[in-house]
Design a protein around this motif. Sequence first.
Motif, PDB file in Angstrom:
ATOM      1  N   GLY A 235      -7.257 -25.132  10.778  1.00  0.00           N
ATOM      2  CA  GLY A 235      -5.921 -25.652  10.521  1.00  0.00           C
ATOM      3  C   GLY A 235      -5.856 -27.065  10.014  1.00  0.00           C
ATOM      4  O   GLY A 235      -4.762 -27.593   9.808  1.00  0.00           O
ATOM      5  N   THR A 236      -6.998 -27.724   9.774  1.00  0.00           N
ATOM      6  CA  THR A 236      -6.958 -29.102   9.278  1.00  0.00           C
ATOM      7  C   THR A 236      -6.658 -29.170   7.786  1.00  0.00           C
ATOM      8  O   THR A 236      -6.288 -30.219   7.280  1.00  0.00           O
ATOM      9  CB  THR A 236      -8.279 -29.824   9.568  1.00  0.00           C
ATOM     10  N   PHE A 237      -6.843 -28.059   7.082  1.00  0.00           N
ATOM     11  CA  PHE A 237      -6.480 -28.000   5.670  1.00  0.00           C
ATOM     12  C   PHE A 237      -5.282 -27.068   5.520  1.00  0.00           C
ATOM     13  O   PHE A 237      -5.331 -25.907   5.931  1.00  0.00           O
ATOM     14  CB  PHE A 237      -7.649 -27.488   4.829  1.00  0.00           C
ATOM     15  N   GLN A 238      -4.217 -27.581   4.945  1.00  0.00           N
ATOM     16  CA  GLN A 238      -3.011 -26.789   4.766  1.00  0.00           C
ATOM     17  C   GLN A 238      -3.108 -25.993   3.472  1.00  0.00           C
ATOM     18  O   GLN A 238      -3.151 -26.547   2.373  1.00  0.00           O
ATOM     19  CB  GLN A 238      -1.770 -27.685   4.734  1.00  0.00           C
ATOM     20  N   VAL A 239      -3.162 -24.690   3.600  1.00  0.00           N
ATOM     21  CA  VAL A 239      -3.251 -23.823   2.432  1.00  0.00           C
ATOM     22  C   VAL A 239      -1.931 -23.872   1.677  1.00  0.00           C
ATOM     23  O   VAL A 239      -0.850 -23.786   2.277  1.00  0.00           O
ATOM     24  CB  VAL A 239      -3.573 -22.375   2.852  1.00  0.00           C
ATOM     25  N   SER A 240      -2.020 -24.009   0.371  1.00  0.00           N
ATOM     26  CA  SER A 240      -0.803 -24.128  -0.422  1.00  0.00           C
ATOM     27  C   SER A 240      -0.001 -22.835  -0.368  1.00  0.00           C
ATOM     28  O   SER A 240      -0.553 -21.735  -0.256  1.00  0.00           O
ATOM     29  CB  SER A 240      -1.149 -24.467  -1.874  1.00  0.00           C
ATOM     30  N   ASN A 241       1.306 -22.975  -0.460  1.00  0.00           N
ATOM     31  CA  ASN A 241       2.178 -21.809  -0.443  1.00  0.00           C
ATOM     32  C   ASN A 241       1.892 -20.903  -1.633  1.00  0.00           C
ATOM     33  O   ASN A 241       2.050 -19.678  -1.555  1.00  0.00           O
ATOM     34  CB  ASN A 241       3.639 -22.259  -0.454  1.00  0.00           C
ATOM     35  N   PHE A 242       1.450 -21.475  -2.734  1.00  0.00           N
ATOM     36  CA  PHE A 242       1.138 -20.682  -3.915  1.00  0.00           C
ATOM     37  C   PHE A 242       0.020 -19.682  -3.615  1.00  0.00           C
ATOM     38  O   PHE A 242       0.109 -18.507  -3.971  1.00  0.00           O
ATOM     39  CB  PHE A 242       0.725 -21.596  -5.070  1.00  0.00           C
ATOM     40  N   ILE A 243      -1.047 -20.142  -2.956  1.00  0.00           N
ATOM     41  CA  ILE A 243      -2.155 -19.245  -2.625  1.00  0.00           C
ATOM     42  C   ILE A 243      -1.717 -18.234  -1.569  1.00  0.00           C
ATOM     43  O   ILE A 243      -2.084 -17.055  -1.629  1.00  0.00           O
ATOM     44  CB  ILE A 243      -3.377 -20.059  -2.175  1.00  0.00           C
ATOM     45  N   LEU A 244      -0.924 -18.682  -0.602  1.00  0.00           N
ATOM     46  CA  LEU A 244      -0.475 -17.769   0.450  1.00  0.00           C
ATOM     47  C   LEU A 244       0.388 -16.640  -0.105  1.00  0.00           C
ATOM     48  O   LEU A 244       0.345 -15.511   0.401  1.00  0.00           O
ATOM     49  CB  LEU A 244       0.301 -18.546   1.519  1.00  0.00           C
ATOM     50  N   THR A 245       1.192 -16.915  -1.113  1.00  0.00           N
ATOM     51  CA  THR A 245       2.142 -15.920  -1.628  1.00  0.00           C
ATOM     52  C   THR A 245       1.686 -15.301  -2.946  1.00  0.00           C
ATOM     53  O   THR A 245       2.491 -14.680  -3.637  1.00  0.00           O
ATOM     54  CB  THR A 245       3.527 -16.560  -1.816  1.00  0.00           C
ATOM     55  N   TRP A 246       0.429 -15.491  -3.293  1.00  0.00           N
ATOM     56  CA  TRP A 246      -0.107 -14.877  -4.512  1.00  0.00           C
ATOM     57  C   TRP A 246       0.162 -13.366  -4.461  1.00  0.00           C
ATOM     58  O   TRP A 246      -0.186 -12.694  -3.497  1.00  0.00           O
ATOM     59  CB  TRP A 246      -1.590 -15.181  -4.598  1.00  0.00           C
ATOM     60  N   PRO A 247       0.815 -12.771  -5.496  1.00  0.00           N
ATOM     61  CA  PRO A 247       1.293 -11.383  -5.402  1.00  0.00           C
ATOM     62  C   PRO A 247       0.193 -10.343  -5.634  1.00  0.00           C
ATOM     63  O   PRO A 247       0.320  -9.449  -6.481  1.00  0.00           O
ATOM     64  CB  PRO A 247       2.364 -11.330  -6.492  1.00  0.00           C
ATOM     65  N   ALA A 248      -0.866 -10.427  -4.877  1.00  0.00           N
ATOM     66  CA  ALA A 248      -1.949  -9.451  -4.996  1.00  0.00           C
ATOM     67  C   ALA A 248      -1.539  -8.108  -4.410  1.00  0.00           C
ATOM     68  O   ALA A 248      -1.855  -7.047  -4.960  1.00  0.00           O
ATOM     69  CB  ALA A 248      -3.207  -9.972  -4.310  1.00  0.00           C
ATOM     70  N   LYS A 249      -0.863  -8.149  -3.271  1.00  0.00           N
ATOM     71  CA  LYS A 249      -0.329  -6.953  -2.603  1.00  0.00           C
ATOM     72  C   LYS A 249       1.100  -7.260  -2.186  1.00  0.00           C
ATOM     73  O   LYS A 249       1.429  -8.412  -1.860  1.00  0.00           O
ATOM     74  CB  LYS A 249      -1.155  -6.606  -1.363  1.00  0.00           C
ATOM     75  N   ILE A 250       1.952  -6.227  -2.181  1.00  0.00           N
ATOM     76  CA  ILE A 250       3.327  -6.443  -1.725  1.00  0.00           C
ATOM     77  C   ILE A 250       3.663  -5.411  -0.655  1.00  0.00           C
ATOM     78  O   ILE A 250       3.019  -4.367  -0.545  1.00  0.00           O
ATOM     79  CB  ILE A 250       4.336  -6.384  -2.888  1.00  0.00           C
ATOM     80  N   ASN A 251       4.679  -5.737   0.116  1.00  0.00           N
ATOM     81  CA  ASN A 251       5.080  -4.879   1.237  1.00  0.00           C
ATOM     82  C   ASN A 251       6.054  -3.808   0.746  1.00  0.00           C
ATOM     83  O   ASN A 251       7.257  -3.880   0.955  1.00  0.00           O
ATOM     84  CB  ASN A 251       5.712  -5.734   2.341  1.00  0.00           C
ATOM     85  N   ASP A 252       5.493  -2.820   0.041  1.00  0.00           N
ATOM     86  CA  ASP A 252       6.298  -1.716  -0.480  1.00  0.00           C
ATOM     87  C   ASP A 252       5.456  -0.449  -0.360  1.00  0.00           C
ATOM     88  O   ASP A 252       4.382  -0.360  -0.963  1.00  0.00           O
ATOM     89  CB  ASP A 252       6.674  -1.972  -1.941  1.00  0.00           C
ATOM     90  N   PRO A 253       5.909   0.551   0.401  1.00  0.00           N
ATOM     91  CA  PRO A 253       5.088   1.754   0.608  1.00  0.00           C
ATOM     92  C   PRO A 253       4.829   2.536  -0.668  1.00  0.00           C
ATOM     93  O   PRO A 253       3.883   3.324  -0.733  1.00  0.00           O
ATOM     94  CB  PRO A 253       5.912   2.568   1.606  1.00  0.00           C
ATOM     95  N   LEU A 254       5.643   2.310  -1.716  1.00  0.00           N
ATOM     96  CA  LEU A 254       5.455   3.038  -2.969  1.00  0.00           C
ATOM     97  C   LEU A 254       4.628   2.248  -3.984  1.00  0.00           C
ATOM     98  O   LEU A 254       4.263   2.787  -5.030  1.00  0.00           O
ATOM     99  CB  LEU A 254       6.804   3.401  -3.580  1.00  0.00           C
ATOM    100  N   ILE A 255       4.387   0.968  -3.691  1.00  0.00           N
ATOM    101  CA  ILE A 255       3.570   0.153  -4.600  1.00  0.00           C
ATOM    102  C   ILE A 255       2.317  -0.244  -3.829  1.00  0.00           C
ATOM    103  O   ILE A 255       2.263  -1.293  -3.181  1.00  0.00           O
ATOM    104  CB  ILE A 255       4.342  -1.079  -5.112  1.00  0.00           C
ATOM    105  N   THR A 256       1.335   0.614  -3.862  1.00  0.00           N
ATOM    106  CA  THR A 256       0.107   0.392  -3.081  1.00  0.00           C
ATOM    107  C   THR A 256      -1.011  -0.206  -3.923  1.00  0.00           C
ATOM    108  O   THR A 256      -2.057  -0.580  -3.389  1.00  0.00           O
ATOM    109  CB  THR A 256      -0.376   1.725  -2.494  1.00  0.00           C
ATOM    110  N   GLN A 257      -0.809  -0.283  -5.244  1.00  0.00           N
ATOM    111  CA  GLN A 257      -1.875  -0.760  -6.116  1.00  0.00           C
ATOM    112  C   GLN A 257      -2.051  -2.274  -5.989  1.00  0.00           C
ATOM    113  O   GLN A 257      -1.143  -2.998  -5.594  1.00  0.00           O
ATOM    114  CB  GLN A 257      -1.589  -0.391  -7.577  1.00  0.00           C
ATOM    115  N   THR A 258      -3.248  -2.742  -6.336  1.00  0.00           N
ATOM    116  CA  THR A 258      -3.480  -4.183  -6.448  1.00  0.00           C
ATOM    117  C   THR A 258      -2.760  -4.691  -7.687  1.00  0.00           C
ATOM    118  O   THR A 258      -2.849  -4.090  -8.765  1.00  0.00           O
ATOM    119  CB  THR A 258      -4.983  -4.485  -6.555  1.00  0.00           C
ATOM    120  N   LEU A 259      -2.031  -5.771  -7.535  1.00  0.00           N
ATOM    121  CA  LEU A 259      -1.280  -6.336  -8.651  1.00  0.00           C
ATOM    122  C   LEU A 259      -2.028  -7.546  -9.209  1.00  0.00           C
ATOM    123  O   LEU A 259      -2.913  -7.388 -10.023  1.00  0.00           O
ATOM    124  CB  LEU A 259       0.128  -6.684  -8.187  1.00  0.00           C
ATOM    125  N   ALA A 260      -1.704  -8.746  -8.747  1.00  0.00           N
ATOM    126  CA  ALA A 260      -2.396  -9.930  -9.250  1.00  0.00           C
ATOM    127  C   ALA A 260      -3.856  -9.903  -8.795  1.00  0.00           C
ATOM    128  O   ALA A 260      -4.149  -9.583  -7.636  1.00  0.00           O
ATOM    129  CB  ALA A 260      -1.702 -11.194  -8.751  1.00  0.00           C
TER     130      ALA A 260
END
Length: 689
Positions: free
Chosen positions: A513-538
């Motif tokens: 926790g000494t390094f704060q991960v940027s919100n950009f990396i945390l929210t990178w749209p690789a996967k999304i919370n949608d049961p119909l969209i299971t593929q890898t995106l970004a």
Amino acid sequence: MKVLLIFLLFSFNLANAQAQLDTLLIPSFPNLQTFDLNRKTDMLVLSSNEIWIGLQREGILRFQSGTWSRIFTGDTITDIPDDYIYKMHLDPQGNIWVGHRLGLSKFDGNSWTQIPFDSLAGFLPQYIFELESNSNSILLGGNKGLFILDLSSQTWSSYRKSNSTLLCDSIRAIEISSTGEFWLGTDSGLCVLSNGSFTNYSSMDMGIPRSTIQEIKFNSTDTLLLAKGRGIYQFQNGQLSSIDSLLHGVQVSNFCSSPMYQLSLENIYQANPHNFIYWPEEYLFGDSNLYYLYSRENYLNYQFPTSQIIFQINQNLKTLVSTLWEPLNTTKNCILPRIYNDTIYLASLDYNINSSIIKHPLHPSAFKKFDLLDTLFIGTNNSTQVIRESHVAAWDNAFLHANKIRAQLLNQGDLHWNPVSQRPGYEINPGTHKVSTFCSAIWLGGYDQNGQLYTAAQTYRQSGANDFWPGPLNANGIADSTSNSNFDSIWMVRRSDVDEFRYQYALGNVGNGTFQVSNFILTWPAKINDPLITQTLAPFVDFNNDGLYNPYDGDYPDVKGDQMAWWIFNDELGIKWETNSLPMGLEINASAYAMNCNNSNPILDYTTFYHYEIHNRSLNNYDSCFIGMWSDFDLGDAADDLVGCHVTTNSFLYTTATQLMMEVMALGHVLPFKTLFYYKDLRRILMMV
């Protein structure tokens, strides 16, 4: 999956204006040669009308109210005991302290006081690197340790490796904190002296092996360290973070030397010989609110500089102001930067004519302002390119700008223009307003199993006509307004930001926790919370191979080049008014990237790359599919386009067909041109001019 990579190539020259400088010549003095005047060791700028210059063997030169004078051992008024001047210092009370081989000399504005070294303290210096003071003490750092003069008792004390826990006897920098601690930069790391005891941070502990801490600066919120050959570091709560890694992308030399070399991410702290921060002569100077980094870029023989670079950093490290100076003169070696009010003073060493003091005003117009987290690349042609920090951009603010191309990106199939203003957006040498492309777009087509022709394409969006919309398709091949809204953006990734995350994760700073991960990396749209969209995106690197995207497990965006953009679009959401075709059910993952080779590879410095992953999520099977890139080039007038192709290399090219250009070609000169190279599936298709 089909992949299209397009490479765009340009070649242009840059021209920069010479900075306006004010030069104050140093006159000849009796018995002083030009060689003696060139051996400057230190400089004090007390006001715009008073400058002190220490010489290696000939005392001090003083400029006051337009007149030069000399302070030396033969001067009966001052009679300082030694002419070998190491360092000079202005204390809080207004006294000037001069360190030389025999001790200290103090000038209170009217008279001189001599304070010899106490031989019993074991202080037999060969050199004094630093001189600092507070209201109670004078501190000297040299190659024999730290020596402190108590002003009330006029007695010396010393700290050396042999009689204390001091890391190293070579003290390069001294700063006194607001709480009275003595911060020491040594050849082996950082030492903090408080109440007679040391807290040490060795170079290895701080991740900068074999590096000298050459400068230390405080402001209201930060401590800055300049590590020789390793850049600027921010030191807070015992933790070190590289400011240099945020300001400067690390280049991969193999990639710049070979266009098809697959990028491999390297250690963030690998020294880059083409990056100005690593040149031998560096200074971090200024006051408590603004700091300046000055660096000299030398020829290989380290004799003369080719340019001088100044960076200004504000106290909260949120803005950076920079200017790159043209070479002052290839025979001058400018040293000892000092600042007074809005002017930087430099002592020049000129081996052909008289020595001088160069004054450079810090006018606001002389600087370009960037966000501190932008990546700055300094090319050998004295140009500056900027890579913005990682961010999510709307289509009208998404620009790929990692090198000498600034390319506007869009997320509806087209590129390189602004469809609202109808203006081109592929600029060569940003700031020149020279463009080579008005608009580009991806084109696709094929037959289904029943022989029905399908197409998807873009041109100028006449009357709002388009064939593509932002967002992915679900498992049923359907797009909806929610995914369209959520993905109506372009994700702009800077490689150095990802490298910084990887480095901090390797150190364990992400987990603890000494390094704060940027919100950009945390929210990178690789996967999304949608049961119909299971593929890898970004695209992302799955560090622990669990199939999920979680930066706290070490996962991070998979970045190509020094800057990459990613977006996703489809041809299913609406009516395709451009081609009037039925939807093909295509989901297209697109990325664009570029790399900055700092002139080591001029081709790549003027190249942008585009990568398309095309997924058929419909129930149709398409045959005889073709994919290409339509582009409306403009080199010069829009009515003189000359387009051709090279069949054996599967390429197409563009230049201009004006009479002037024909005459230029007839004389044997090369025309300006633009080239597109295609790579489709496993077959290489090359388009070039």
